[in-house]
Motif scaffolding. Structure first.
Motif, PDB file in Angstrom:
ATOM      1  N   SER A 134       0.829  -1.201   0.000  1.00 37.17           N
ATOM      2  CA  SER A 134       0.000   0.000   0.000  1.00 37.17           C
ATOM      3  C   SER A 134       0.868   1.257   0.000  1.00 37.17           C
ATOM      4  CB  SER A 134      -0.896   0.008   1.240  1.00 37.17           C
ATOM      5  OG  SER A 134      -0.109   0.156   2.421  1.00 37.17           O
ATOM      6  N   VAL A 135       0.238   2.368  -0.300  1.00 41.93           N
ATOM      7  CA  VAL A 135       0.916   3.664  -0.237  1.00 41.93           C
ATOM      8  C   VAL A 135       0.140   4.563   0.713  1.00 41.93           C
ATOM      9  CG1 VAL A 135       1.863   3.471  -2.558  1.00 41.93           C
ATOM     10  CG2 VAL A 135      -0.379   4.548  -2.225  1.00 41.93           C
ATOM     11  N   ALA A 136       0.788   5.631   1.175  1.00 42.85           N
ATOM     12  CA  ALA A 136       0.146   6.554   2.103  1.00 42.85           C
ATOM     13  C   ALA A 136      -1.072   7.196   1.458  1.00 42.85           C
ATOM     14  CB  ALA A 136       1.141   7.622   2.544  1.00 42.85           C
ATOM     15  N   GLN A 137      -2.143   7.323   2.224  1.00 37.19           N
ATOM     16  CA  GLN A 137      -3.359   7.993   1.768  1.00 37.19           C
ATOM     17  C   GLN A 137      -3.700   9.046   2.826  1.00 37.19           C
ATOM     18  OE1 GLN A 137      -5.434   9.644   0.156  1.00 37.19           O
ATOM     19  NE2 GLN A 137      -6.102   7.907  -1.088  1.00 37.19           N
ATOM     20  N   ASN A 138      -3.132  10.220   2.680  1.00 35.71           N
ATOM     21  CA  ASN A 138      -3.227  11.224   3.731  1.00 35.71           C
ATOM     22  C   ASN A 138      -4.522  12.022   3.719  1.00 35.71           C
ATOM     23  OD1 ASN A 138      -0.656  10.637   4.828  1.00 35.71           O
ATOM     24  ND2 ASN A 138       0.322  11.790   3.178  1.00 35.71           N
ATOM     25  N   ASP A 139      -5.255  11.953   2.636  1.00 34.89           N
ATOM     26  CA  ASP A 139      -6.529  12.666   2.550  1.00 34.89           C
ATOM     27  C   ASP A 139      -7.601  11.820   3.235  1.00 34.89           C
ATOM     28  OD1 ASP A 139      -8.938  13.878   1.896  1.00 34.89           O
ATOM     29  OD2 ASP A 139      -8.286  14.404  -0.136  1.00 34.89           O
ATOM     30  N   GLY A 140      -8.031  12.265   4.408  1.00 36.98           N
ATOM     31  CA  GLY A 140      -8.985  11.496   5.198  1.00 36.98           C
ATOM     32  C   GLY A 140     -10.370  11.398   4.605  1.00 36.98           C
ATOM     33  N   SER A 141     -10.618  12.108   3.526  1.00 36.00           N
ATOM     34  CA  SER A 141     -11.934  12.026   2.889  1.00 36.00           C
ATOM     35  C   SER A 141     -11.970  10.953   1.805  1.00 36.00           C
ATOM     36  CB  SER A 141     -12.318  13.379   2.280  1.00 36.00           C
ATOM     37  OG  SER A 141     -11.478  13.697   1.176  1.00 36.00           O
ATOM     38  N   LEU A 142     -10.794  10.410   1.432  1.00 36.88           N
ATOM     39  CA  LEU A 142     -10.721   9.373   0.404  1.00 36.88           C
ATOM     40  C   LEU A 142     -10.667   7.994   1.066  1.00 36.88           C
ATOM     41  CD1 LEU A 142      -8.107  10.980  -2.030  1.00 36.88           C
ATOM     42  CD2 LEU A 142     -10.603  10.961  -2.235  1.00 36.88           C
ATOM     43  N   PRO A 143     -10.983   6.929   0.316  1.00 37.82           N
ATOM     44  CA  PRO A 143     -10.924   5.584   0.902  1.00 37.82           C
ATOM     45  C   PRO A 143      -9.529   5.277   1.454  1.00 37.82           C
ATOM     46  CG  PRO A 143     -12.073   5.541  -1.198  1.00 37.82           C
ATOM     47  CD  PRO A 143     -11.468   6.913  -1.077  1.00 37.82           C
ATOM     48  N   TYR A 144      -9.479   4.656   2.610  1.00 35.47           N
ATOM     49  CA  TYR A 144      -8.196   4.297   3.206  1.00 35.47           C
ATOM     50  C   TYR A 144      -8.411   3.140   4.179  1.00 35.47           C
ATOM     51  CZ  TYR A 144      -9.698   6.795   7.450  1.00 35.47           C
ATOM     52  OH  TYR A 144     -10.388   7.194   8.566  1.00 35.47           O
ATOM     53  N   TRP A 145      -7.295   2.577   4.653  1.00 36.02           N
ATOM     54  CA  TRP A 145      -7.335   1.489   5.638  1.00 36.02           C
ATOM     55  C   TRP A 145      -6.273   1.723   6.704  1.00 36.02           C
ATOM     56  CZ3 TRP A 145      -3.874  -1.777   7.832  1.00 36.02           C
ATOM     57  CH2 TRP A 145      -4.387  -2.810   8.618  1.00 36.02           C
ATOM     58  N   GLU A 146      -6.585   1.367   7.957  1.00 37.36           N
ATOM     59  CA  GLU A 146      -5.597   1.296   9.036  1.00 37.36           C
ATOM     60  C   GLU A 146      -6.160   0.400  10.133  1.00 37.36           C
ATOM     61  OE1 GLU A 146      -4.749   5.144  10.735  1.00 37.36           O
ATOM     62  OE2 GLU A 146      -6.835   5.789  10.663  1.00 37.36           O
ATOM     63  N   GLY A 147      -5.281  -0.265  10.884  1.00 36.56           N
ATOM     64  CA  GLY A 147      -5.737  -1.193  11.915  1.00 36.56           C
ATOM     65  C   GLY A 147      -4.679  -2.209  12.278  1.00 36.56           C
TER      66      GLY A 147
END
Length: 475
Positions: A134-147
Protein backbone atom coordinates in the motif's frame (compact mmCIF):
# COMPACT_ATOMS: atom_id res chain seq x y z
CA UNK A 1 3.71 -19.71 35.66
CA UNK A 2 3.86 -20.78 32.04
CA UNK A 3 1.49 -19.82 29.27
CA UNK A 4 1.45 -19.45 25.55
CA UNK A 5 0.87 -15.73 25.86
CA UNK A 6 3.53 -14.51 28.20
CA UNK A 7 5.41 -17.67 29.07
CA UNK A 8 7.28 -16.96 32.31
CA UNK A 9 8.86 -20.02 33.93
CA UNK A 10 11.53 -20.86 36.50
CA UNK A 11 14.60 -22.81 35.52
CA UNK A 12 16.48 -23.04 38.83
CA UNK A 13 15.70 -24.05 42.38
CA UNK A 14 14.53 -21.71 45.09
CA UNK A 15 17.82 -22.33 46.86
CA UNK A 16 19.81 -21.10 43.87
CA UNK A 17 17.78 -17.90 43.63
CA UNK A 18 18.06 -17.37 47.36
CA UNK A 19 21.84 -17.75 47.23
CA UNK A 20 22.10 -15.26 44.41
CA UNK A 21 19.87 -12.84 46.25
CA UNK A 22 22.38 -12.67 49.10
CA UNK A 23 24.46 -10.51 46.79
CA UNK A 24 21.83 -7.79 46.87
CA UNK A 25 23.48 -6.19 49.86
CA UNK A 26 26.84 -5.91 48.10
CA UNK A 27 27.97 -2.41 47.24
CA UNK A 28 28.58 -2.13 43.51
CA UNK A 29 30.89 0.27 41.76
CA UNK A 30 29.44 3.80 41.79
CA UNK A 31 28.00 5.20 38.60
CA UNK A 32 30.29 7.34 36.54
CA UNK A 33 30.35 10.90 37.78
CA UNK A 34 28.51 13.51 35.76
CA UNK A 35 30.66 14.47 32.78
CA UNK A 36 30.47 16.61 29.72
CA UNK A 37 28.05 15.55 27.01
CA UNK A 38 29.59 12.70 24.96
CA UNK A 39 30.90 13.39 21.49
CA UNK A 40 28.87 12.62 18.35
CA UNK A 41 27.76 8.96 18.48
CA UNK A 42 30.20 8.30 21.33
CA UNK A 43 28.97 5.48 23.55
CA UNK A 44 29.22 5.90 27.32
CA UNK A 45 27.99 3.61 30.07
CA UNK A 46 28.06 3.24 33.81
CA UNK A 47 30.76 0.80 35.01
CA UNK A 48 28.19 -1.96 35.54
CA UNK A 49 26.82 -1.89 31.98
CA UNK A 50 28.37 -2.90 28.66
CA UNK A 51 27.42 -2.37 25.04
CA UNK A 52 27.77 -5.82 23.47
CA UNK A 53 26.57 -5.35 19.91
CA UNK A 54 24.87 -3.09 17.39
CA UNK A 55 23.16 -4.23 14.20
CA UNK A 56 22.49 -1.19 11.97
CA UNK A 57 19.33 -0.87 9.94
CA UNK A 58 19.66 -2.73 6.67
CA UNK A 59 17.64 -2.91 3.46
CA UNK A 60 14.74 -3.14 2.90
CA UNK A 61 14.22 -1.43 6.27
CA UNK A 62 16.84 1.26 5.90
CA UNK A 63 15.01 4.06 4.14
CA UNK A 64 14.38 7.64 5.18
CA UNK A 65 11.02 6.43 6.52
CA UNK A 66 12.50 3.48 8.44
CA UNK A 67 12.12 4.01 12.19
CA UNK A 68 12.67 1.29 14.78
CA UNK A 69 9.79 0.84 17.23
CA UNK A 70 8.66 -1.79 19.72
CA UNK A 71 10.05 -5.23 20.56
CA UNK A 72 8.65 -8.66 21.42
CA UNK A 73 10.41 -11.95 22.19
CA UNK A 74 9.80 -15.66 21.79
CA UNK A 75 12.30 -18.43 22.49
CA UNK A 76 15.53 -17.63 20.67
CA UNK A 77 13.98 -14.82 18.63
CA UNK A 78 13.48 -11.08 18.98
CA UNK A 79 10.93 -9.20 16.86
CA UNK A 80 11.47 -5.52 16.12
CA UNK A 81 8.81 -3.27 14.66
CA UNK A 82 9.74 -0.64 12.10
CA UNK A 83 7.67 1.99 10.32
CA UNK A 84 8.46 0.06 7.13
CA UNK A 85 7.79 -3.47 8.44
CA UNK A 86 9.48 -5.74 10.98
CA UNK A 87 12.67 -7.72 11.57
CA UNK A 88 13.18 -11.11 13.22
CA UNK A 89 16.54 -11.60 14.96
CA UNK A 90 18.14 -14.83 16.12
CA UNK A 91 19.33 -14.06 19.68
CA UNK A 92 20.27 -17.57 20.75
CA UNK A 93 23.73 -16.14 21.42
CA UNK A 94 22.94 -12.49 22.21
CA UNK A 95 26.53 -11.39 21.64
CA UNK A 96 26.31 -12.83 18.12
CA UNK A 97 22.76 -11.74 17.31
CA UNK A 98 21.97 -11.86 13.62
CA UNK A 99 19.09 -10.91 11.35
CA UNK A 100 17.02 -13.94 10.42
CA UNK A 101 14.51 -12.24 8.14
CA UNK A 102 12.93 -8.87 7.36
CA UNK A 103 9.42 -8.14 6.15
CA UNK A 104 8.67 -4.99 4.16
CA UNK A 105 5.17 -3.83 5.10
CA UNK A 106 4.94 -0.05 5.57
CA UNK A 107 2.49 1.44 8.09
CA UNK A 108 3.51 3.35 11.20
CA UNK A 109 4.12 2.54 13.96
CA UNK A 110 4.15 -1.18 13.32
CA UNK A 111 4.31 -1.93 17.03
CA UNK A 112 4.55 -5.69 17.37
CA UNK A 113 3.44 -8.53 19.67
CA UNK A 114 3.65 -12.31 19.34
CA UNK A 115 1.94 -15.42 20.66
CA UNK A 116 2.43 -18.98 19.48
CA UNK A 117 2.68 -18.88 15.69
CA UNK A 118 1.10 -15.44 15.36
CA UNK A 119 2.53 -11.94 15.09
CA UNK A 120 0.39 -8.80 15.34
CA UNK A 121 1.34 -5.47 13.78
CA UNK A 122 -0.24 -2.06 14.48
CA UNK A 123 -0.90 0.31 11.56
CA UNK A 124 -1.66 3.88 12.58
CA UNK A 125 -1.30 5.70 9.29
CA UNK A 126 -3.89 5.91 6.57
CA UNK A 127 -2.93 3.53 3.75
CA UNK A 128 -4.44 3.03 0.30
CA UNK A 129 -5.38 -0.54 1.28
CA UNK A 130 -4.50 -3.27 3.80
CA UNK A 131 -1.72 -4.86 1.73
CA UNK A 132 2.03 -4.67 2.33
CA UNK A 133 2.38 -2.81 -0.97
CA UNK A 134 0.00 0.00 0.00
CA UNK A 135 0.92 3.66 -0.24
CA UNK A 136 0.15 6.55 2.10
CA UNK A 137 -3.36 7.99 1.77
CA UNK A 138 -3.23 11.22 3.73
CA UNK A 139 -6.53 12.67 2.55
CA UNK A 140 -8.98 11.50 5.20
CA UNK A 141 -11.93 12.03 2.89
CA UNK A 142 -10.72 9.37 0.40
CA UNK A 143 -10.92 5.58 0.90
CA UNK A 144 -8.20 4.30 3.21
CA UNK A 145 -7.33 1.49 5.64
CA UNK A 146 -5.60 1.30 9.04
CA UNK A 147 -5.74 -1.19 11.92
CA UNK A 148 -4.19 -4.58 12.79
CA UNK A 149 -2.27 -6.95 10.52
CA UNK A 150 -1.80 -10.61 11.48
CA UNK A 151 1.11 -12.79 10.32
CA UNK A 152 1.74 -16.52 10.60
CA UNK A 153 5.30 -16.91 11.91
CA UNK A 154 5.42 -20.70 12.18
CA UNK A 155 8.32 -20.43 9.72
CA UNK A 156 10.45 -17.63 11.15
CA UNK A 157 12.34 -17.32 7.90
CA UNK A 158 9.17 -16.80 5.86
CA UNK A 159 6.34 -15.03 7.76
CA UNK A 160 2.98 -15.08 5.96
CA UNK A 161 0.47 -12.22 6.09
CA UNK A 162 -2.89 -13.91 6.74
CA UNK A 163 -5.44 -11.37 7.98
CA UNK A 164 -6.21 -7.69 8.55
CA UNK A 165 -8.72 -6.11 10.91
CA UNK A 166 -9.69 -2.47 10.46
CA UNK A 167 -10.09 -0.44 13.65
CA UNK A 168 -11.43 3.04 14.35
CA UNK A 169 -8.66 5.66 14.11
CA UNK A 170 -6.17 2.91 13.33
CA UNK A 171 -3.89 1.19 15.84
CA UNK A 172 -1.23 3.40 17.36
CA UNK A 173 -0.40 0.65 19.83
CA UNK A 174 -2.03 -2.61 20.87
CA UNK A 175 -1.91 -4.87 23.91
CA UNK A 176 -2.16 -8.66 23.80
CA UNK A 177 -4.64 -10.00 26.38
CA UNK A 178 -5.13 -13.76 26.83
CA UNK A 179 -8.60 -15.14 27.41
CA UNK A 180 -8.99 -17.06 30.65
CA UNK A 181 -9.21 -20.38 28.80
CA UNK A 182 -6.14 -19.49 26.67
CA UNK A 183 -8.00 -20.28 23.46
CA UNK A 184 -8.39 -16.67 22.38
CA UNK A 185 -6.15 -13.65 22.20
CA UNK A 186 -7.76 -10.25 22.59
CA UNK A 187 -6.01 -7.18 21.25
CA UNK A 188 -6.75 -3.93 23.07
CA UNK A 189 -6.20 -1.44 20.27
CA UNK A 190 -5.27 2.07 21.36
CA UNK A 191 -5.63 5.06 19.06
CA UNK A 192 -6.32 8.76 19.35
CA UNK A 193 -6.37 12.02 17.44
CA UNK A 194 -9.88 12.15 15.94
CA UNK A 195 -10.78 14.86 13.47
CA UNK A 196 -13.86 15.93 11.59
CA UNK A 197 -11.73 15.77 8.41
CA UNK A 198 -10.99 12.03 8.82
CA UNK A 199 -13.86 9.87 7.60
CA UNK A 200 -13.34 6.91 9.96
CA UNK A 201 -11.92 8.78 12.94
CA UNK A 202 -14.59 11.24 14.00
CA UNK A 203 -14.68 12.90 17.43
CA UNK A 204 -15.35 12.09 20.15
CA UNK A 205 -13.05 9.09 20.33
CA UNK A 206 -13.12 8.10 24.00
CA UNK A 207 -12.81 4.40 23.33
CA UNK A 208 -10.57 1.48 22.50
CA UNK A 209 -11.24 -1.25 19.94
CA UNK A 210 -11.06 -4.88 21.08
CA UNK A 211 -10.10 -7.45 18.45
CA UNK A 212 -10.87 -11.11 19.16
CA UNK A 213 -8.44 -13.62 17.64
CA UNK A 214 -9.37 -17.33 17.90
CA UNK A 215 -5.91 -18.89 18.21
CA UNK A 216 -6.89 -22.00 16.22
CA UNK A 217 -8.59 -19.94 13.52
CA UNK A 218 -6.86 -16.55 13.40
CA UNK A 219 -8.35 -15.60 10.04
CA UNK A 220 -11.67 -15.26 11.87
CA UNK A 221 -10.30 -12.32 13.87
CA UNK A 222 -12.71 -9.40 14.20
CA UNK A 223 -13.60 -6.39 16.32
CA UNK A 224 -15.98 -7.58 19.04
CA UNK A 225 -16.21 -4.50 21.25
CA UNK A 226 -15.50 -0.76 21.26
CA UNK A 227 -15.99 0.20 24.92
CA UNK A 228 -16.22 3.89 25.74
CA UNK A 229 -13.77 4.43 28.60
CA UNK A 230 -14.47 8.09 29.20
CA UNK A 231 -18.21 8.84 29.08
CA UNK A 232 -17.40 12.28 30.47
CA UNK A 233 -14.74 12.88 27.81
CA UNK A 234 -11.75 12.46 30.14
CA UNK A 235 -9.30 15.25 30.84
CA UNK A 236 -10.43 18.52 29.31
CA UNK A 237 -8.04 21.20 30.43
CA UNK A 238 -6.10 23.99 28.76
CA UNK A 239 -4.81 21.76 25.98
CA UNK A 240 -1.43 22.95 24.74
CA UNK A 241 -0.54 19.70 23.03
CA UNK A 242 2.39 17.53 24.07
CA UNK A 243 4.88 20.39 24.05
CA UNK A 244 6.78 21.64 27.07
CA UNK A 245 3.83 23.02 29.01
CA UNK A 246 0.25 22.14 29.84
CA UNK A 247 -1.49 18.88 29.00
CA UNK A 248 -3.35 17.28 26.15
CA UNK A 249 -7.07 16.55 26.04
CA UNK A 250 -8.01 12.89 26.34
CA UNK A 251 -9.44 11.42 23.14
CA UNK A 252 -8.61 7.74 23.50
CA UNK A 253 -5.56 5.99 24.99
CA UNK A 254 -1.96 5.91 23.89
CA UNK A 255 -0.99 2.66 25.58
CA UNK A 256 -2.35 0.04 27.97
CA UNK A 257 -0.54 -2.60 29.98
CA UNK A 258 -2.43 -5.59 31.36
CA UNK A 259 -1.79 -7.98 34.24
CA UNK A 260 -4.19 -10.76 33.22
CA UNK A 261 -3.63 -12.95 36.28
CA UNK A 262 -4.83 -10.07 38.46
CA UNK A 263 -7.56 -8.93 36.04
CA UNK A 264 -5.97 -5.47 35.98
CA UNK A 265 -4.94 -3.01 33.30
CA UNK A 266 -3.23 0.36 33.52
CA UNK A 267 -3.96 2.87 30.80
CA UNK A 268 -1.89 5.87 29.76
CA UNK A 269 -4.62 7.87 28.11
CA UNK A 270 -3.25 11.21 26.95
CA UNK A 271 -4.54 13.40 29.80
CA UNK A 272 -5.39 10.59 32.23
CA UNK A 273 -3.76 7.70 34.06
CA UNK A 274 -6.30 4.92 34.53
CA UNK A 275 -6.65 1.67 36.49
CA UNK A 276 -9.04 -0.87 34.95
CA UNK A 277 -10.75 -4.08 35.96
CA UNK A 278 -10.50 -6.49 32.99
CA UNK A 279 -12.16 -9.54 34.54
CA UNK A 280 -14.53 -9.26 31.57
CA UNK A 281 -11.96 -9.12 28.77
CA UNK A 282 -14.28 -7.42 26.29
CA UNK A 283 -15.61 -4.83 28.74
CA UNK A 284 -12.78 -3.11 30.65
CA UNK A 285 -14.14 -1.14 33.58
CA UNK A 286 -12.54 1.97 35.07
CA UNK A 287 -11.69 1.60 38.76
CA UNK A 288 -9.76 4.82 39.29
CA UNK A 289 -8.47 7.72 37.23
CA UNK A 290 -5.78 10.29 38.02
CA UNK A 291 -4.56 13.47 36.37
CA UNK A 292 -1.44 15.59 36.82
CA UNK A 293 -2.13 18.99 35.35
CA UNK A 294 1.14 20.50 36.60
CA UNK A 295 3.85 18.03 35.60
CA UNK A 296 2.43 15.63 32.98
CA UNK A 297 1.95 16.72 29.38
CA UNK A 298 1.08 13.37 27.73
CA UNK A 299 0.37 10.12 29.60
CA UNK A 300 2.27 7.74 27.34
CA UNK A 301 2.75 4.25 28.81
CA UNK A 302 2.33 2.17 31.96
CA UNK A 303 4.18 -0.62 33.78
CA UNK A 304 3.06 -2.63 36.81
CA UNK A 305 5.54 -3.89 39.36
CA UNK A 306 5.63 -7.67 39.68
CA UNK A 307 3.30 -7.72 42.68
CA UNK A 308 0.73 -5.63 40.83
CA UNK A 309 0.72 -3.08 43.63
CA UNK A 310 2.33 -0.18 41.77
CA UNK A 311 2.13 1.49 38.36
CA UNK A 312 4.82 3.51 36.60
CA UNK A 313 3.31 6.03 34.19
CA UNK A 314 5.54 7.80 31.70
CA UNK A 315 5.10 11.34 30.43
CA UNK A 316 6.12 11.86 26.81
CA UNK A 317 6.75 15.57 27.19
CA UNK A 318 7.44 17.14 23.82
CA UNK A 319 5.96 14.20 21.92
CA UNK A 320 9.31 12.44 21.76
CA UNK A 321 10.81 15.11 19.53
CA UNK A 322 12.13 17.76 21.91
CA UNK A 323 15.14 18.14 24.19
CA UNK A 324 13.59 17.94 27.65
CA UNK A 325 16.45 16.42 29.69
CA UNK A 326 18.00 19.67 30.81
CA UNK A 327 18.08 22.13 33.69
CA UNK A 328 15.38 24.34 32.18
CA UNK A 329 12.79 21.53 32.17
CA UNK A 330 13.93 20.10 35.49
CA UNK A 331 13.56 16.70 37.17
CA UNK A 332 9.78 16.40 37.48
CA UNK A 333 8.60 16.95 33.90
CA UNK A 334 9.10 14.47 31.09
CA UNK A 335 9.61 11.97 33.90
CA UNK A 336 8.13 8.75 35.26
CA UNK A 337 5.36 9.05 37.82
CA UNK A 338 5.36 6.32 40.46
CA UNK A 339 1.94 5.40 41.85
CA UNK A 340 1.01 2.87 44.52
CA UNK A 341 -2.28 0.97 44.18
CA UNK A 342 -4.00 1.41 47.54
CA UNK A 343 -7.17 -0.30 48.74
CA UNK A 344 -9.17 -3.30 47.56
CA UNK A 345 -11.68 -4.10 44.85
CA UNK A 346 -13.52 -1.15 43.43
CA UNK A 347 -12.09 1.04 46.20
CA UNK A 348 -8.54 0.75 44.80
CA UNK A 349 -6.89 4.07 44.03
CA UNK A 350 -3.72 5.23 42.35
CA UNK A 351 -1.74 7.23 44.90
CA UNK A 352 1.19 9.34 43.69
CA UNK A 353 4.53 8.77 45.44
CA UNK A 354 7.33 10.37 43.41
CA UNK A 355 8.88 11.21 40.04
CA UNK A 356 11.96 9.68 38.45
CA UNK A 357 14.03 11.12 35.63
CA UNK A 358 17.56 10.56 34.36
CA UNK A 359 20.00 13.06 35.84
CA UNK A 360 22.39 13.28 32.89
CA UNK A 361 21.66 16.44 30.94
CA UNK A 362 21.50 16.08 27.17
CA UNK A 363 22.50 18.36 24.32
CA UNK A 364 19.87 20.72 22.91
CA UNK A 365 19.90 18.66 19.70
CA UNK A 366 18.93 15.45 21.55
CA UNK A 367 15.29 14.43 21.94
CA UNK A 368 15.07 12.97 25.41
CA UNK A 369 12.06 11.93 27.49
CA UNK A 370 10.70 8.87 29.30
CA UNK A 371 9.74 6.06 26.93
CA UNK A 372 9.25 2.27 26.78
CA UNK A 373 10.74 -0.02 29.41
CA UNK A 374 10.24 -3.29 31.27
CA UNK A 375 10.87 -4.91 34.63
CA UNK A 376 14.13 -6.67 35.36
CA UNK A 377 12.91 -9.80 37.18
CA UNK A 378 14.67 -9.58 40.55
CA UNK A 379 12.71 -11.38 43.29
CA UNK A 380 11.54 -9.04 46.01
CA UNK A 381 12.67 -5.90 44.18
CA UNK A 382 11.08 -3.45 41.74
CA UNK A 383 13.72 -2.72 39.12
CA UNK A 384 13.13 -1.36 35.65
CA UNK A 385 15.11 -0.82 32.46
CA UNK A 386 13.83 2.00 30.29
CA UNK A 387 14.43 3.89 27.07
CA UNK A 388 14.85 7.66 27.09
CA UNK A 389 15.26 8.25 23.34
CA UNK A 390 18.61 10.03 22.94
CA UNK A 391 18.97 10.02 26.71
CA UNK A 392 19.81 6.34 26.25
CA UNK A 393 18.90 3.39 28.48
CA UNK A 394 18.46 3.69 32.26
CA UNK A 395 18.26 0.93 34.87
CA UNK A 396 16.62 2.06 38.10
CA UNK A 397 15.07 0.76 41.33
CA UNK A 398 11.62 1.82 42.57
CA UNK A 399 11.26 -0.69 45.40
CA UNK A 400 10.80 2.33 47.65
CA UNK A 401 8.14 4.20 45.69
CA UNK A 402 8.97 7.51 47.31
CA UNK A 403 12.72 7.25 46.77
CA UNK A 404 13.68 5.65 43.43
CA UNK A 405 17.37 5.04 42.78
CA UNK A 406 19.46 4.87 39.64
CA UNK A 407 21.51 1.73 39.01
CA UNK A 408 23.12 2.04 35.57
CA UNK A 409 22.95 3.61 32.12
CA UNK A 410 23.95 3.43 28.47
CA UNK A 411 23.81 6.31 26.02
CA UNK A 412 25.19 7.71 22.80
CA UNK A 413 26.24 11.30 22.23
CA UNK A 414 24.40 13.56 19.77
CA UNK A 415 23.88 11.95 16.38
CA UNK A 416 26.82 12.49 14.02
CA UNK A 417 24.35 12.09 11.16
CA UNK A 418 20.97 13.67 12.00
CA UNK A 419 19.34 11.26 9.55
CA UNK A 420 20.24 8.31 11.81
CA UNK A 421 19.46 10.00 15.12
CA UNK A 422 16.42 9.48 17.30
CA UNK A 423 17.64 7.35 20.19
CA UNK A 424 16.28 4.23 21.85
CA UNK A 425 12.53 3.60 21.55
CA UNK A 426 12.23 0.41 23.61
CA UNK A 427 14.66 -1.20 26.06
CA UNK A 428 13.58 -4.55 27.50
CA UNK A 429 15.23 -7.23 29.64
CA UNK A 430 15.00 -10.77 28.29
CA UNK A 431 16.85 -13.82 29.56
CA UNK A 432 19.96 -12.14 30.88
CA UNK A 433 20.41 -9.27 28.43
CA UNK A 434 18.91 -5.89 27.64
CA UNK A 435 17.77 -5.41 24.04
CA UNK A 436 17.19 -1.93 22.65
CA UNK A 437 15.33 -0.83 19.53
CA UNK A 438 16.82 2.40 18.25
CA UNK A 439 14.81 4.72 16.04
CA UNK A 440 17.66 5.18 13.58
CA UNK A 441 20.59 3.00 14.56
CA UNK A 442 18.99 -0.43 14.50
CA UNK A 443 19.24 -2.99 17.29
CA UNK A 444 21.49 -2.92 20.36
CA UNK A 445 22.42 -5.65 22.82
CA UNK A 446 23.48 -4.57 26.32
CA UNK A 447 24.51 -6.42 29.44
CA UNK A 448 24.49 -5.45 33.09
CA UNK A 449 26.62 -6.95 35.84
CA UNK A 450 25.47 -5.70 39.22
CA UNK A 451 24.58 -7.52 42.46
CA UNK A 452 21.26 -5.71 42.48
CA UNK A 453 20.21 -7.11 39.12
CA UNK A 454 22.20 -10.36 38.79
CA UNK A 455 19.47 -12.55 40.41
CA UNK A 456 17.36 -11.86 37.30
CA UNK A 457 19.73 -14.07 35.31
CA UNK A 458 18.12 -17.10 36.97
CA UNK A 459 14.66 -16.25 35.62
CA UNK A 460 13.92 -17.57 32.14
CA UNK A 461 11.12 -16.40 29.83
CA UNK A 462 9.70 -18.36 26.92
CA UNK A 463 7.81 -15.42 25.46
CA UNK A 464 7.67 -11.72 26.30
CA UNK A 465 5.21 -9.05 25.27
CA UNK A 466 6.04 -6.29 27.70
CA UNK A 467 2.54 -4.80 27.77
CA UNK A 468 1.24 -8.24 28.83
CA UNK A 469 2.71 -8.70 32.26
CA UNK A 470 2.92 -11.93 34.18
CA UNK A 471 4.23 -12.96 37.59
CA UNK A 472 7.84 -13.77 36.76
CA UNK A 473 8.59 -15.54 40.00
CA UNK A 474 6.80 -17.53 42.69
CA UNK A 475 8.40 -18.77 45.87
Amino acid sequence: MSSTLHGWRRRVTVAAIGAAALALGTISAPLAAAQEIPGPDEIVTSPNMKHELNIPQTAPLANSTSTGTDLAFQGRYAFQGNYDGFTIYDIKNPKKTKILTQVLCPGSQNDVSVTGNLLFLSTDSRRSDDSCTSVAQNDGSLPYWEGIKIFDISDKRAPRYIKSVETACGSHTHTLVPSKDRRTAYLYVQSYGPSTTIAKCQPPHDLISIVEVPLRNPTAAKVVSTPVLFPDGGYDGPDTGSGTSGGVDTSGCHDMTVYPEKDLAAGACMGDGVLFDISNRTAPRVINRVEDTVHFAFWHSATFNNAGTKVIFTDELGGGGLATCNAAIGPDRGADGIYDIVGRGDQRKLVFRSYFKIDRYQDDSENCVAHNGSLIPVPGKDIMVQSWYMGGVQVWDFTNSAHPKKIGFFERGPAADPNTGGGTWSAYYYNGYIFSSDLGKGFDVLSINDPRTNPAKFVHMDELNVQTQGNYYRW
